[in-house]
Design an enzyme around this catalytic site. Structure first.
Site, PDB file in Angstrom:
ATOM      1  N   ASP A  16       0.806  -1.225   0.000  1.00  0.00           N
ATOM      2  CA  ASP A  16       0.000   0.000   0.000  1.00  0.00           C
ATOM      3  C   ASP A  16       0.835   1.269   0.000  1.00  0.00           C
ATOM      4  OD1 ASP A  16      -2.297  -1.602   0.077  1.00  0.00           O
ATOM      5  OD2 ASP A  16      -2.095  -1.808   2.242  1.00  0.00           O
ATOM      6  N   HIS A  45      -3.867  -2.908  -6.288  1.00  0.00           N
ATOM      7  CA  HIS A  45      -3.128  -1.726  -6.714  1.00  0.00           C
ATOM      8  C   HIS A  45      -4.169  -0.716  -7.182  1.00  0.00           C
ATOM      9  CE1 HIS A  45       0.988  -3.841  -7.456  1.00  0.00           C
ATOM     10  NE2 HIS A  45       0.609  -3.823  -6.193  1.00  0.00           N
TER      11      HIS A  45
END
Ligand code: IMP
Ligand code: MG
Length: 336
Positions: A16, A45
């Site tokens: 992240d 993503h």
């Protein structure tokens, strides 16, 4: 520094970090020819494409450039329903190649993951079934992409295609997932994912040897976050995370824990990945004035000091700096 024949992109903390945004930026800006993905379904993503926020679990983030060929390397574990959904959403059916040796995450693996007291309960996995699918692969009883009729139209020798493209001088980007400290080998075991997440593993999963890579771009967020269980040095209490505006919800709907930028972990991540340059994302979350900056010189002094301190510690240049959620809200220092 502008051209990038073969670049690996990896995460430097616990995932992240904003790899999706950085990769989609490079795909457009540098007119990448090939984007090959390693890894597995992971938490997602995030890519903003034509004003739409997209959460990609399978399709390489380079899809935003419609001239870019997309590949899933042999080490990838495919979740077929998720892949099919994303192919539709991103409309990439004519430019996606899948290695026949990718392994398949079956329904039973997701169920095992979600119902395991250890995996879901103790480790706090994403529940996609990645770990159990890899176990099956190691037992050598896994289904492979070549066994699945639905995947037939996409099958191609990905290692061959990617190596050929590199040899022809095309611009190739190898997309890693998650972050170094979720690595099965180098992470905070047992609170890790089921695979190595380092740059070497990204290459290995796609079938590219270590001498074929020119650059390794490591992505850090301006602060550290982690979802699921396991150590997070200097973790801040939840109230402090909220106060600083760092509270984030992960792709799986869970709150991310947070800590300030960790120079020691960053240095180690640079070492293990042999990173040649770094990106720092979400700088505007710490220094909101950066959001309106058009170049590095316009940053407030405090923000510059922070970036320079990181560079001092990690000993590689910070070439890309994220200053807002938009795909082009990046300060690109590569021409300096
Ligand atoms: P698994 O990869 O689903 O087995 O989960 C193992 C650990 O990695 C858990 O702590 C997850 O929260 C974490 N994890 C897996 N994928 C990601 C990701 O994409 N971003 C952040 N954390 C992740
Ligand atoms: Mg993510």
């Amino acid at each position: 520094m502008k051209s990038l024949p073969c670049t690996v992109v990896v995460g430097g903390f616990w995932g992240d970090e904003g790899k999706g945004k950085i990769i989609s930026y490079l795909a457009l800006k540098d007119e990448i020819d090939i984007c090959a993905r390693a890894g597995s379904v992971n938490a997602a993503h995030t890519v903003i494409h034509e004003g739409k926020v997209m959460k990609l679990h399978m399709i390489p983030s380079g899809f935003v450039n419609s001239n870019c060929r997309l590949f899933l390397g042999a080490g990838v574990n495919i979740h077929i329903p998720q892949l099919m959904k994303e192919i539709k959403e991103t409309k990439v059916e004519n430019r996606l190649g899948i290695d026949p040796q990718c392994s398949i995450i079956e329904e039973k693996h997701s169920i095992q993951d979600k119902t395991s007291a250890h995996l879901k309960g103790v480790i706090g996995t994403t529940g996609w079934g990645v770990g159990p699918a890899i176990e099956e692969r190691v037992r050598r009883t896994a289904k492979l992409a070549k066994d699945i009729p639905e995947l037939k139209p996409y099958l191609t020798d990905v290692a061959m295609e990617v190596n050929k493209a590199i040899d022809e001088g095309k611009k190739v980007l190898l997309e890693g997932t998650q972050g170094l400290y979720l690595s099965l080998y180098h992470g905070t075991y047992p609170y890790v994912t089921g695979r190595d997440t380092s740059a070497s593993a990204v290459c290995s999963e796609i079938g590219v040897g270590p001498k074929k890579v020119d650059k390794v771009l490591i992505v850090f967020k301006a602060y550290v976050t982690r979802v699921g269980a396991g150590p997070l040095p200097n973790e801040l209490p939840r109230e402090e995370v909220i106060k600083r505006g760092w509270l984030e919800i992960s792709g799986t709907g869970r709150e991310r824990r947070a800590a300030p930028f960790n120079y020691e972990l960053a240095k180690r991540a640079v070492m293990i990945n042999s990173a040649t340059e770094a990106a720092v994302t979400k700088l505007d979350v710490i220094f909101p004035e950066c959001r309106n900056a058009k170049n590095y010189e316009e940053f407030p002094d405090e923000a510059k000091k922070f970036i320079e301190k990181i560079e001092d510690e990690i000993k590689i240049p910070i070439t890309l700096i994220g200053v807002g959620p938009g795909p082009l809200q990046i300060i690109d220092r590569r021409s300096i």
